[in-house]
Design an enzyme around this catalytic site. Structure first.
Site, PDB file in Angstrom:
ATOM      1  N   ARG A  17       0.776  -1.274  -0.112  1.00 31.31           N
ATOM      2  CA  ARG A  17      -0.143   0.060  -0.041  1.00 31.31           C
ATOM      3  C   ARG A  17       0.913   1.274   0.100  1.00 31.31           C
ATOM      4  NH1 ARG A  17      -3.801  -0.370   4.826  1.00 31.31           N
ATOM      5  NH2 ARG A  17      -1.893  -1.791   5.660  1.00 31.31           N
ATOM      6  N   SER A 437     -23.699   0.505  17.140  1.00 30.67           N
ATOM      7  CA  SER A 437     -22.469   0.601  17.503  1.00 30.67           C
ATOM      8  C   SER A 437     -22.456   2.084  18.065  1.00 30.67           C
ATOM      9  CB  SER A 437     -21.308   0.684  16.228  1.00 30.67           C
ATOM     10  OG  SER A 437     -21.687   1.577  15.360  1.00 30.67           O
ATOM     11  N   GLU A 488     -21.319  -2.755  20.733  1.00 28.48           N
ATOM     12  CA  GLU A 488     -20.426  -3.420  19.751  1.00 28.48           C
ATOM     13  C   GLU A 488     -18.805  -3.119  19.842  1.00 28.48           C
ATOM     14  OE1 GLU A 488     -21.488  -3.189  15.481  1.00 28.48           O
ATOM     15  OE2 GLU A 488     -23.895  -3.059  16.249  1.00 28.48           O
ATOM     16  N   TRP A 565     -19.710  -8.465   1.315  1.00 24.73           N
ATOM     17  CA  TRP A 565     -18.529  -7.912   1.777  1.00 24.73           C
ATOM     18  C   TRP A 565     -17.418  -8.807   2.049  1.00 24.73           C
ATOM     19  CZ3 TRP A 565     -21.116  -3.839   5.286  1.00 24.73           C
ATOM     20  CH2 TRP A 565     -21.700  -2.686   4.596  1.00 24.73           C
ATOM     21  N   ASP A 603     -28.701  -6.904  10.589  1.00 24.54           N
ATOM     22  CA  ASP A 603     -28.299  -5.917   9.674  1.00 24.54           C
ATOM     23  C   ASP A 603     -28.094  -6.538   8.096  1.00 24.54           C
ATOM     24  OD1 ASP A 603     -28.133  -3.848  11.540  1.00 24.54           O
ATOM     25  OD2 ASP A 603     -26.225  -4.415  12.119  1.00 24.54           O
ATOM     26  N   GLU A 609     -26.790  -3.393  -2.468  1.00 27.08           N
ATOM     27  CA  GLU A 609     -25.468  -3.371  -3.354  1.00 27.08           C
ATOM     28  C   GLU A 609     -25.240  -4.590  -3.986  1.00 27.08           C
ATOM     29  OE1 GLU A 609     -22.867  -1.466  -0.229  1.00 27.08           O
ATOM     30  OE2 GLU A 609     -21.580  -3.239  -1.017  1.00 27.08           O
ATOM     31  N   HIS A 645     -31.778  -3.425   9.456  1.00 34.99           N
ATOM     32  CA  HIS A 645     -31.209  -2.025   9.043  1.00 34.99           C
ATOM     33  C   HIS A 645     -30.570  -1.948   7.791  1.00 34.99           C
ATOM     34  CE1 HIS A 645     -28.940   1.766   9.257  1.00 34.99           C
ATOM     35  NE2 HIS A 645     -27.782   1.026   9.084  1.00 34.99           N
ATOM     36  N   CYS A 647     -28.458   0.462   4.889  1.00 40.59           N
ATOM     37  CA  CYS A 647     -27.953   1.827   4.874  1.00 40.59           C
ATOM     38  C   CYS A 647     -28.137   2.731   3.771  1.00 40.59           C
ATOM     39  CB  CYS A 647     -26.214   1.559   4.899  1.00 40.59           C
ATOM     40  SG  CYS A 647     -25.760   0.961   6.247  1.00 40.59           S
ATOM     41  N   HIS A 698     -23.072  10.690   9.304  1.00 47.69           N
ATOM     42  CA  HIS A 698     -21.905  10.815   8.619  1.00 47.69           C
ATOM     43  C   HIS A 698     -21.123  12.232   8.557  1.00 47.69           C
ATOM     44  CE1 HIS A 698     -24.637   7.914   6.588  1.00 47.69           C
ATOM     45  NE2 HIS A 698     -23.627   7.153   6.762  1.00 47.69           N
TER      46      HIS A 698
HETATM   47  N1  GLN Z   1     -24.968  -2.531  13.797  1.00 52.15           N
HETATM   48  C1  GLN Z   1     -23.876  -1.706  12.907  1.00 52.15           C
HETATM   49  C2  GLN Z   1     -23.590  -0.505  13.414  1.00 52.15           C
HETATM   50  O1  GLN Z   1     -24.200   0.066  14.035  1.00 52.15           O
HETATM   51  C3  GLN Z   1     -24.649  -1.234  11.633  1.00 52.15           C
HETATM   52  C4  GLN Z   1     -23.572  -0.768  10.636  1.00 52.15           C
HETATM   53  C5  GLN Z   1     -23.927  -0.586   9.359  1.00 52.15           C
HETATM   54  O2  GLN Z   1     -25.194  -0.304   8.828  1.00 52.15           O
HETATM   55  N2  GLN Z   1     -23.125  -0.519   8.184  1.00 52.15           N
HETATM   56  O3  GLN Z   1     -22.241  -0.256  13.484  1.00 52.15           O
HETATM   57 ZN    ZN Z   2     -26.152   1.748   8.222  1.00 49.75          ZN
END
Ligand code: GLN
Ligand code: ZN
Length: 762
Positions: A17, A437, A488, A565, A603, A609, A645, A647, A698
């Site tokens: 890298r 988290s 988390e 992922w 989640d 994607e 959940h 994103c 974010h």
């Molecule tokens: N449960 C995860 C967190 O809160 C969900 C993360 C995500 O949606 N990318 O970090």
């Molecule tokens: Zn999310």
């Protein structure tokens, strides 16, 4: 000499890298632009050398980039958004990618169905497009100085327009007539560089379902480009899927060849007879450029037989399926990896040897191989064999369990379940919660790292994690949230954490792949049948539950996200792998529930994607993705509330699918798109409960009470309060406590105010 072996593109980040480090050091002001450029030059040289040493015939220039090739193309065309125009060249490039105090960065989005992100060019009618070919020419000359005549990689005009966005009114393709002349100018310029010039023009947009008006651009575009100069050979290259509609058109233009992905776009074989009947070269992508497995050589040679039956060998060149940008660099640094597992893998550098070897067998026959090649062939065959038989890949118990599955869905219909859950859990209207988290503090990271390195004992490590959980829970109680989480702290990454505890998952030390700019990810890989030797989360969650009388939400990563992922094994369908993960999660949910947890979030951050590039494949994807989510939660009792959940905020076309997953509650990212999104849920008659994020995690900004009250009111204009949950729009791990605490206090206060005001009718 005829060209037999071909690499679509090579990773540029460097085996250690180096480019990442050089970029970050330049950005932080610790080194100069000259220093950065010198690192870049030495990396290019090294990367060309790798390909020369592997006897690759067709090597690229301009596959390198300091940030991103789409950004480079925008710069080449002079497509500079107004807010960056006043900057100097040197400053401007990275400003466009990363933003400045005054100007926001250009948008970034996923490159087709990979985890690479490109910068989205911004186009407008008022732009003055002008050609700047300096980078391309320089790199060509640089390679030439090292004795390499490269093919020059370019992103084609149709893909460039298709992936850009208009910042004024109108469509990008309307600017075709202004962009194409610049490409012509470029090609004329490049044709003067050498006696013969080969161009690889990437048009990956051709693998999507194109509208007729876009298809109609292909012939005029390539008629013109291929006629720019007589010493130019144009290879139009596509990847990740088949491009049959476009290939048929391209065969009637004066281009020299087509590059097709025969790994991820098998249907490309349908156009073989047409290619055979044309005068075109076929650049056949037979070595997977976006996975990490050694080539299955018997299957590849059989495929090549099929090709050779249709097309004369001298018109075929063997290649990677796409740029090797999407694979890690070299296995050389994987010293810690299990020997057997390592023998199954092939990263970019190893793939060079594969392409080269396969080309030699194809053109000259196996008998002609020199002893070094014979050894390589032998070792590939052995590793193919060992993958077929290894007991760490094939776990009969897992296979039988999955095959014998009888329960695919949980008990009870939604209405019945939610009534029981409300009674059992007793949460209020507009219930407040978070996505899982909490801030990952330096202390937490340090503890995890020390434990991994064996510097602290397990007991000590767990003690520190529990301390974090203590604080996290007591903060949430103090703040007045309704449904709590443990935060988390033990998770570095939502996929890696589970991968590490599942059998069948592997990890690399140096398997970095560029995600965007200087950022790299190190995806885990699934090599074998997946099983769960023991519970993965119950100890942490039950500990957290023991600290509070409020419900504690268990937190899992869903099967589709685990898959999307990771690098996934290629000897079993993705739908089958996903099903195995679902079964393992199903057991975890059962364990959580048995230890007294009654809300569990699964989640599916990467659900969207994973969508295929071709509409024809969507139905299949949706059916197994939904099936596996449902299998994962099939052990949940009616009283157990299942959350999920996601994103992102584009649900228009998938709302029916989301509903079919049948989660009791879904939290989504809406903070940036207001309540527009919710209307889609209402229009669709979506019945389950929804937690639209009320603020954007974010950004470090702390949202005020008033503004969140307004936001909630807007939500209430669309959906009734019984159906709404209130939460941030994603996990909080990237934020600081100083931001998270006041934000959540404000969120809870906002809810309190709304609850005490008279209900508005929806
Ligand atoms: N449960 C995860 C967190 O809160 C969900 C993360 C995500 O949606 N990318 O970090
Ligand atoms: Zn999310």
């Amino acid at each position: 000499m005829s060209k037999k072996s071909y690499i679509v593109g090579f990773p540029r980040i460097g085996e250690q890298r180096e480019l990442k480090r050089a970029l970050e050091s330049y950005w932080s002001g610790s080194s100069s632009l000259e220093e950065l450029q010198s690192v870049a030059r030495s990396l290019r040289k090294r990367h060309w050398d790798y390909q020369v040493n592997a006897s690759i015939d067709c090597i690229s220039s301009n596959d390198f980039s300091l940030y991103d090739n789409m950004l480079d193309t925008a710069v080449m065309l002079g497509a500079i958004p107004a807010r960056f125009r006043h900057l100097h060249d040197e400053e401007r490039y990275f400003a466009m990618a990363r933003g400045t105090d005054e100007a926001v960065a250009m948008e970034m989005t996923k490159w087709f169905n990979t985890n690479y992100h490109y910068i989205v060019p911004e186009l407008s009618n008022e732009d003055h497009y002008t050609l700047n070919a300096a980078k391309i020419i320089e790199e060509y000359r640089e390679a030439k100085a090292h004795g390499i005549n490269t093919k020059i990689n370019l992103i084609g005009p149709i893909t460039f327009l298709g992936l850009s966005k208009r910042v004024d009114r109108g469509e990008c393709y309307e600017l075709h007539s202004r962009i194409l002349p610049l490409y012509e100018e470029l090609l004329v310029l490049l044709s003067a560089l050498d006696e013969d010039i080969t161009l690889q023009i990437d048009e990956p947009i051709f693998v999507t379902d194109l509208e007729p008006k876009v298809l109609s651009l292909i012939k005029p575009t390539y008629d013109r480009l291929a006629s720019c100069a007589s010493n130019l050979k144009l290879i139009v290259t596509t990847y990740f899927e088949h491009s049959n509609e476009a290939t048929k058109i391209l065969l009637n233009t004066p281009i020299w060849g087509v590059g097709l992905d025969l790994v991820h776009g098998r249907e490309n074989l349908d156009t073989l007879p047409l290619i055979a009947g044309s005068d075109k070269q076929l650049i056949a992508g037979v070595v997977d450029g976006r996975n990490i497995w050694r080539n299955d050589i018997t299957t590849t040679l059989a495929l090549l037989d099929v090709l050779a039956r249709e097309i004369p060998k001298e018109r075929i060149t063997l290649s990677t399926s796409c740029s090797l940008l999407h694979t890690p660099f070299t296995l050389d640094y994987e010293e810690k990896m299990d020997e057997e597992i390592r023998s199954w893998l092939s990263y970019a550098v190893e793939k060079l040897d594969e392409v080269s070897l396969i080309a030699r067998i194809f053109y000259d026959g196996e008998e002609s191989l020199k002893s070094k090649d014979q050894k390589l062939l032998q070792s590939i065959k052995e590793s193919n064999q060992s993958r077929k038989n290894s007991p760490i890949i094939h776990d009969l118990r897992v296979q039988e369990r999955v095959k014998g599955l009888t329960k695919f869905t949980r008990d009870g219909v939604y209405e019945e379940r939610i009534a029981l859950q409300k009674e059992h859990l007793g949460y209020p209207e507009l219930a407040t919660t978070t996505i899982g988290s909490f801030p990952q503090t330096p202390q937490v990271r340090k503890a995890r790292e020390e434990y991994k390195k064996g510097l602290i004992e397990r007991g000590q490590y767990e003690e520190r994690m529990r301390e974090y959980i203590d604080e996290c829970v007591s903060f949430q109680e103090e703040c007045g949230l309704d449904i709590l989480v443990h935060g988390e702290p033990e998770r570095n990454d939502m996929v890696e954490y589970f991968g590490e505890q599942l059998r069948g998952y592997g990890f690399s030390s140096n398997g970095w792949v560029q995600s965007y700019g200087s950022r790299c990810v190190k995806p885990p890989f699934i090599y074998g049948d997946i099983s769960r030797p023991q519970p993965m989360t119950t100890a942490w969650i039950t500990y957290a539950q023991s600290l509070t009388s409020k419900p504690m939400k268990g937190m899992l990563t869903g099967p589709v996200t685990m898959l999307n992922w990771s690098f996934v094994r290629d000897d079993l369908g993705r739908d089958e792998v996903s099903k195995q993960i679902a079964v393992a999660l199903c057991d975890e949910i059962d364990d959580l529930q048995k230890s007294g947890i009654s809300i569990i979030q699964v989640d599916e951050a990467a659900f969207k994607e994973g969508y295929p590039l071709r509409t024809a494949r969507i139905k299949h994807y949706e059916s197994w993705a939904v099936r596996d989510f449902k299998i994962a939660v099939s052990s949940a009792l009616k009283e157990t509330q299942i959350h999920t959940h996601m994103c992102y905020s584009q649900f228009n076309d998938i709302i029916g699918t989301i509903e079919a997953m049948d989660a009791d509650v879904i939290s989504i990212e809406t903070a940036r798109s207001g309540n527009e999104l919710l209307k889609i849920f209402r229009q669709a008659g979506y019945r389950q409960e929804i937690g639209p994020g009320v603020y954007d995690i974010h950004s470090p900004r702390i949202p005020g009470v008033e503004e969140m009250v307004e936001q909630i009111q807007l939500l209430l204009d669309v959906l009734p309060r019984e159906q709404l949950w209130i939460n941030p729009d994603c996990g909080l791990k990237t934020r600081k406590w100083e931001e998270v605490k006041p934000s959540l206090y404000n969120m809870v206060e906002a809810v309190r105010r709304v609850r005490s005001s008279a209900p508005k009718s929806a």
